[in-house]
Design a protein around this motif. Sequence first.
Motif, PDB file in Angstrom:
ATOM      1  N   TRP A 244      12.230 -11.677  -5.773  1.00 51.42           N
ATOM      2  CA  TRP A 244      13.614 -11.657  -5.294  1.00 51.42           C
ATOM      3  C   TRP A 244      14.561 -11.206  -6.399  1.00 51.42           C
ATOM      4  CZ3 TRP A 244      15.295 -11.433  -0.624  1.00 51.42           C
ATOM      5  CH2 TRP A 244      16.603 -11.791  -0.288  1.00 51.42           C
ATOM      6  N   LEU A 247      14.305  -7.470  -6.800  1.00 52.13           N
ATOM      7  CA  LEU A 247      15.044  -6.828  -5.714  1.00 52.13           C
ATOM      8  C   LEU A 247      16.544  -6.851  -5.994  1.00 52.13           C
ATOM      9  CD1 LEU A 247      13.258  -8.098  -2.467  1.00 52.13           C
ATOM     10  CD2 LEU A 247      13.336  -5.753  -3.321  1.00 52.13           C
ATOM     11  N   PHE A 251      18.651  -3.368  -6.138  1.00 49.93           N
ATOM     12  CA  PHE A 251      19.699  -3.105  -5.155  1.00 49.93           C
ATOM     13  C   PHE A 251      21.055  -3.636  -5.627  1.00 49.93           C
ATOM     14  CE2 PHE A 251      15.750  -3.024  -2.734  1.00 49.93           C
ATOM     15  CZ  PHE A 251      15.913  -1.876  -1.983  1.00 49.93           C
ATOM     16  N   LEU A 265      16.922  -1.137   4.099  1.00 50.52           N
ATOM     17  CA  LEU A 265      16.890  -1.590   2.704  1.00 50.52           C
ATOM     18  C   LEU A 265      18.293  -1.805   2.149  1.00 50.52           C
ATOM     19  CD1 LEU A 265      14.003   0.612   1.217  1.00 50.52           C
ATOM     20  CD2 LEU A 265      13.909  -1.741   2.066  1.00 50.52           C
ATOM     21  N   PHE A 268      19.762  -5.346   1.419  1.00 55.08           N
ATOM     22  CA  PHE A 268      19.593  -6.098   0.177  1.00 55.08           C
ATOM     23  C   PHE A 268      20.819  -5.991  -0.721  1.00 55.08           C
ATOM     24  CE2 PHE A 268      15.002  -5.406   1.189  1.00 55.08           C
ATOM     25  CZ  PHE A 268      14.655  -6.736   1.289  1.00 55.08           C
TER      26      PHE A 268
END
Length: 399
Positions: A244, A247, A251, A265, A268
Amino acid sequence: SAASGYFQSIGYPLPPATNPAEHFLDLVNADFSSSQEVESMLQKWKQTEIESKAVSMRDTRENSKLDQKLTRNIFYEVQVMFRRHALLMIRDPVLYFGRFVGFLMVNCVFGIVYIAAREYTQDQAVNKLWVSAWYIGVPSNFAVVAVYKLNSELKSIFIENKNGMGSAASYIIAKTMLVTPILFLFAVAALGVPGYLIQAFPAASFGRMILLWTVQIASWESSSEALAALFDDAVVGMMVHTGWWFLALLFSGYLVPLADMFWPLKTFYYVLPYSYYVRSAVYLIFTGEPWEACTDSTTSAVCVDSTDGIAVLEGLGRIFPLVSTKDVYWRDCGALLAICLVWKVVAVAIIVVKAGRVSQIRNEKLGQEFITAPLGNTSYAAGQAQVDEEAVSEVSFSC
């Protein structure tokens, strides 16, 4: 003596000068008594045994409820939980004091590495953005430690809840009261010396930066709590947290521009916290001090003939579209707070559900509910005549 009294109560008194043992054996022996009398005595004994167990179970339940009323006062429980977990924080300082020191040391390293970025020259504009990002990026990854520690802590809470020693609600309230001020101390450690001494951030931005950093780290703390509660295996929760975190970096909007992301996507970008923090942190840092004007664009990626921070932000925005020339501080704080609250609600829901399950298992061990008529006429529904001795023992122990 108890046997004599019992047989007398059912109509078979012990005759004078009679051996009690022989008399009682003769009463239940079909050779000396009729089969109807023997069957009647056995049924009366069985009924007496059931009534005795029913009274014992009822008294046990009433005592248990009384103890719960005395011990499960929510204010008292919160007080006990608060004191206990405060003491645990002192005895095992890794989770909170350890991270406090870690944030200070790690961010001091970043501040020294980017020492040239303390100057408000436009050739350091990009580095100023990166140092502000690093000041939250690495500390937020330290929350993986919280996943491991909280997982172990919650297992103890569930055991206590199962044994009737405390409630999940008191734990949640006490820990929230304890941890909230600690998050502000984390912010002071991460930004105080590294940001305002080493990197010379604008002094006027201190309060707003501390609040922004605190809400940001609170979102990671809440997600760590949720993962610790969700997974029985702490290692699985730690791996999910690390994924996480990556990510969130990917992003964040300053590695990959929002315009280059595609649905789904792109979601995110909106649900992960870094973009909100970096945008407002950069705005506060860049607009708090005058800049050195730049006239030679070959010497700097950002070069505007102005000393105004807004103008420098506009130039930086050509490289990092995430950067905004508008003050959206409160909007970004609100977004971070919303992320934090969503994770907190998820964590609370998981804890309450799991605590409810272990409580249900405990209650099931108490046996089936029985219906009590006036003594001497106690009856049970189908399947309720047998009393669970193990449950009685457990209740007695917990009381």
